[in-house]
Design a protein around this motif. Structure first.
Motif, PDB file in Angstrom:
ATOM      1  N   THR A  28      40.491  -7.135  22.219  1.00 52.99           N
ATOM      2  CA  THR A  28      41.443  -6.042  22.415  1.00 52.99           C
ATOM      3  C   THR A  28      41.049  -5.211  23.629  1.00 52.99           C
ATOM      4  O   THR A  28      41.892  -4.864  24.469  1.00 52.99           O
ATOM      5  CB  THR A  28      41.522  -5.152  21.172  1.00 52.99           C
ATOM      6  OG1 THR A  28      41.989  -5.929  20.065  1.00 52.99           O
ATOM      7  CG2 THR A  28      42.463  -3.980  21.393  1.00 52.99           C
ATOM      8  N   ARG A  29      39.762  -4.897  23.760  1.00 47.88           N
ATOM      9  CA  ARG A  29      39.312  -4.123  24.916  1.00 47.88           C
ATOM     10  C   ARG A  29      39.507  -4.921  26.205  1.00 47.88           C
ATOM     11  O   ARG A  29      39.888  -4.360  27.241  1.00 47.88           O
ATOM     12  CB  ARG A  29      37.849  -3.706  24.744  1.00 47.88           C
ATOM     13  CG  ARG A  29      37.637  -2.649  23.681  1.00 47.88           C
ATOM     14  CD  ARG A  29      36.295  -1.956  23.825  1.00 47.88           C
ATOM     15  NE  ARG A  29      35.167  -2.836  23.520  1.00 47.88           N
ATOM     16  CZ  ARG A  29      34.661  -3.030  22.306  1.00 47.88           C
ATOM     17  NH1 ARG A  29      35.206  -2.427  21.262  1.00 47.88           N
ATOM     18  NH2 ARG A  29      33.629  -3.822  22.129  1.00 47.88           N
ATOM     19  N   MET A  34      42.660  -5.862  31.262  1.00 52.02           N
ATOM     20  CA  MET A  34      43.496  -6.749  32.071  1.00 52.02           C
ATOM     21  C   MET A  34      44.876  -6.139  32.309  1.00 52.02           C
ATOM     22  O   MET A  34      45.451  -6.273  33.389  1.00 52.02           O
ATOM     23  CB  MET A  34      43.623  -8.113  31.395  1.00 52.02           C
ATOM     24  CG  MET A  34      42.323  -8.906  31.344  1.00 52.02           C
ATOM     25  SD  MET A  34      41.650  -9.292  32.978  1.00 52.02           S
ATOM     26  CE  MET A  34      42.770 -10.597  33.510  1.00 52.02           C
ATOM     27  N   ALA A  35      45.418  -5.435  31.299  1.00 50.79           N
ATOM     28  CA  ALA A  35      46.708  -4.770  31.478  1.00 50.79           C
ATOM     29  C   ALA A  35      46.622  -3.699  32.562  1.00 50.79           C
ATOM     30  O   ALA A  35      47.546  -3.520  33.362  1.00 50.79           O
ATOM     31  CB  ALA A  35      47.171  -4.154  30.163  1.00 50.79           C
ATOM     32  N   GLU A  49      50.859  -0.668  21.837  1.00 47.42           N
ATOM     33  CA  GLU A  49      51.992  -1.581  21.722  1.00 47.42           C
ATOM     34  C   GLU A  49      51.717  -2.880  22.476  1.00 47.42           C
ATOM     35  O   GLU A  49      52.028  -3.982  21.989  1.00 47.42           O
ATOM     36  CB  GLU A  49      53.251  -0.912  22.272  1.00 47.42           C
ATOM     37  CG  GLU A  49      54.506  -1.753  22.148  1.00 47.42           C
ATOM     38  CD  GLU A  49      55.748  -1.025  22.635  1.00 47.42           C
ATOM     39  OE1 GLU A  49      56.816  -1.665  22.669  1.00 47.42           O
ATOM     40  OE2 GLU A  49      55.642   0.165  22.984  1.00 47.42           O
ATOM     41  N   TYR A  50      51.113  -2.762  23.653  1.00 44.55           N
ATOM     42  CA  TYR A  50      50.808  -3.954  24.452  1.00 44.55           C
ATOM     43  C   TYR A  50      49.812  -4.863  23.736  1.00 44.55           C
ATOM     44  O   TYR A  50      49.992  -6.087  23.691  1.00 44.55           O
ATOM     45  CB  TYR A  50      50.232  -3.527  25.811  1.00 44.55           C
ATOM     46  CG  TYR A  50      49.744  -4.680  26.656  1.00 44.55           C
ATOM     47  CD1 TYR A  50      50.626  -5.389  27.471  1.00 44.55           C
ATOM     48  CD2 TYR A  50      48.401  -5.069  26.639  1.00 44.55           C
ATOM     49  CE1 TYR A  50      50.186  -6.455  28.242  1.00 44.55           C
ATOM     50  CE2 TYR A  50      47.957  -6.143  27.403  1.00 44.55           C
ATOM     51  CZ  TYR A  50      48.859  -6.828  28.196  1.00 44.55           C
ATOM     52  OH  TYR A  50      48.416  -7.893  28.957  1.00 44.55           O
ATOM     53  N   ALA A  51      48.764  -4.261  23.167  1.00 44.95           N
ATOM     54  CA  ALA A  51      47.713  -5.048  22.524  1.00 44.95           C
ATOM     55  C   ALA A  51      48.023  -5.389  21.077  1.00 44.95           C
ATOM     56  O   ALA A  51      47.269  -6.126  20.441  1.00 44.95           O
ATOM     57  CB  ALA A  51      46.381  -4.291  22.597  1.00 44.95           C
ATOM     58  N   ALA A  52      49.128  -4.840  20.544  1.00 47.37           N
ATOM     59  CA  ALA A  52      49.558  -5.101  19.167  1.00 47.37           C
ATOM     60  C   ALA A  52      48.490  -4.692  18.150  1.00 47.37           C
ATOM     61  O   ALA A  52      48.160  -5.444  17.231  1.00 47.37           O
ATOM     62  CB  ALA A  52      49.944  -6.570  18.989  1.00 47.37           C
ATOM     63  N   HIS A  61      38.893   2.151  20.945  1.00 43.82           N
ATOM     64  CA  HIS A  61      38.546   1.254  22.057  1.00 43.82           C
ATOM     65  C   HIS A  61      38.537   2.012  23.387  1.00 43.82           C
ATOM     66  O   HIS A  61      37.635   1.818  24.214  1.00 43.82           O
ATOM     67  CB  HIS A  61      39.542   0.101  22.124  1.00 43.82           C
ATOM     68  CG  HIS A  61      39.374  -0.920  21.042  1.00 43.82           C
ATOM     69  ND1 HIS A  61      38.161  -1.520  20.745  1.00 43.82           N
ATOM     70  CD2 HIS A  61      40.277  -1.475  20.186  1.00 43.82           C
ATOM     71  CE1 HIS A  61      38.317  -2.384  19.766  1.00 43.82           C
ATOM     72  NE2 HIS A  61      39.590  -2.374  19.401  1.00 43.82           N
ATOM     73  N   LEU A  62      39.525   2.867  23.597  1.00 46.32           N
ATOM     74  CA  LEU A  62      39.595   3.613  24.849  1.00 46.32           C
ATOM     75  C   LEU A  62      38.400   4.543  25.014  1.00 46.32           C
ATOM     76  O   LEU A  62      37.859   4.692  26.112  1.00 46.32           O
ATOM     77  CB  LEU A  62      40.902   4.411  24.923  1.00 46.32           C
ATOM     78  CG  LEU A  62      42.192   3.585  25.013  1.00 46.32           C
ATOM     79  CD1 LEU A  62      43.407   4.497  25.076  1.00 46.32           C
ATOM     80  CD2 LEU A  62      42.162   2.654  26.215  1.00 46.32           C
ATOM     81  N   ASN A  63      37.981   5.172  23.929  1.00 40.77           N
ATOM     82  CA  ASN A  63      36.815   6.055  23.997  1.00 40.77           C
ATOM     83  C   ASN A  63      35.582   5.285  24.453  1.00 40.77           C
ATOM     84  O   ASN A  63      34.781   5.776  25.261  1.00 40.77           O
ATOM     85  CB  ASN A  63      36.570   6.706  22.642  1.00 40.77           C
ATOM     86  CG  ASN A  63      37.630   7.739  22.291  1.00 40.77           C
ATOM     87  OD1 ASN A  63      38.338   8.225  23.169  1.00 40.77           O
ATOM     88  ND2 ASN A  63      37.747   8.066  21.022  1.00 40.77           N
TER      89      ASN A  63
END
Length: 253
Positions: A28-29, A34-35, A49-52, A61-63
């Motif tokens: 997922t990360r 890549m996005a 939404e992109y990674a579902a 994950h963002l943190n």
């Protein structure tokens, strides 16, 4: 001279490659990174939404990615946006993708197959052109003596004159000391495409002069009729470099 005391506590710093690898070891990360190679800023909701995955999971994950230095965050009112930390991060991700093995993923529709084909042909890699088109540009510039290999690619005098003739005058090293000419290992065909300040300036020129077009929600670039004429006239690119291939690149073995 002061004697070294083996019992004295000491410490030194060394790159923690394993920590970087751990950040990208989660799919997922990796997908989020890549996005973000599109060079834009995304909200957590858009990336979820992109990674579902659930928004709360995306935030976790963002943190990790922000604290690990791969992403930078900014606030616009109450919204939090994230983007890649910089062009060097983008180049590192593209190079890692070029070294990574392929894995098979299902293609569930003709639209998805066409999107993947277009992505392989021409796309953005942060702020420069990647894909088969980007590789063809780098190869043509080298063959024409605009770039030369000297411990990596360098811009020649002929190359500088060629850029000036195009009207590109801001391709020199930036105040942030970004490398003048760099390359990324393109994951599409495992060959080099042009990045660095020159690659970024060439992409801006192509976009501003309608050589390529880009939709807001994708990394895919479309070569326009104007662009096909320009790439043929300026670099002698063949038609197969200017249109998406009917077949995707085969997996590496």
């Amino acid at each position: 001279m002061k004697r070294w005391d083996a019992d004295q506590e000491s410490a030194a710093e060394t790159p923690d490659l394993a920590a970087l690898a751990a950040l990208l070891a989660d799919r997922t990360r990796a997908a989020i990174c890549m996005a973000l190679l599109d060079g834009g800023a995304w909200t957590a909701g858009e990336l979820a939404e992109y990674a579902a995955v659930a928004p709360s999971t995306t935030t976790e994950h963002l943190n990790l990615l922000v604290s690990g230095g791969l992403l930078a965050e900014e606030r616009r009112g109450r919204r939090r946006y994230v983007r890649l930390a910089g062009p060097e991060t983008a180049e590192t991700l593209e190079n890692l993708a070029g070294l990574a093995p392929y894995r098979r993923v299902p293609v569930r529709s003709l639209a998805e197959a066409n999107h993947r084909r277009a992505l392989h042909h021409a796309r953005t890699c942060y702020d420069h052109i990647a894909g088969a088109l980007g590789v063809a540009i780098a190869a043509a510039m080298t063959e024409r003596g605009l770039l030369a290999r000297d411990y990596g690619l360098v811009l020649t005098v002929s190359g500088a004159n060629w850029l000036t003739a195009l009207g590109i005058s801001d391709a020199g090293p930036s105040v942030a000391r970004r490398a003048h000419v760099r390359t990324c290992l393109d994951w599409t065909v495992r060959r080099q495409h042009l990045s660095g300040a020159v690659g970024a300036a060439l992409y801006r020129h192509a976009l501003e002069h309608d050589w390529v077009s880009k939709a807001l929600t994708t990394r895919v670039l479309t070569v326009t009729a104007t662009g096909r004429r320009a790439f043929r006239d300026r670099l002698g690119l063949p038609d197969e470099a200017l249109y998406p291939s009917l077949a995707l690149s085969p997996p590496r073995t």
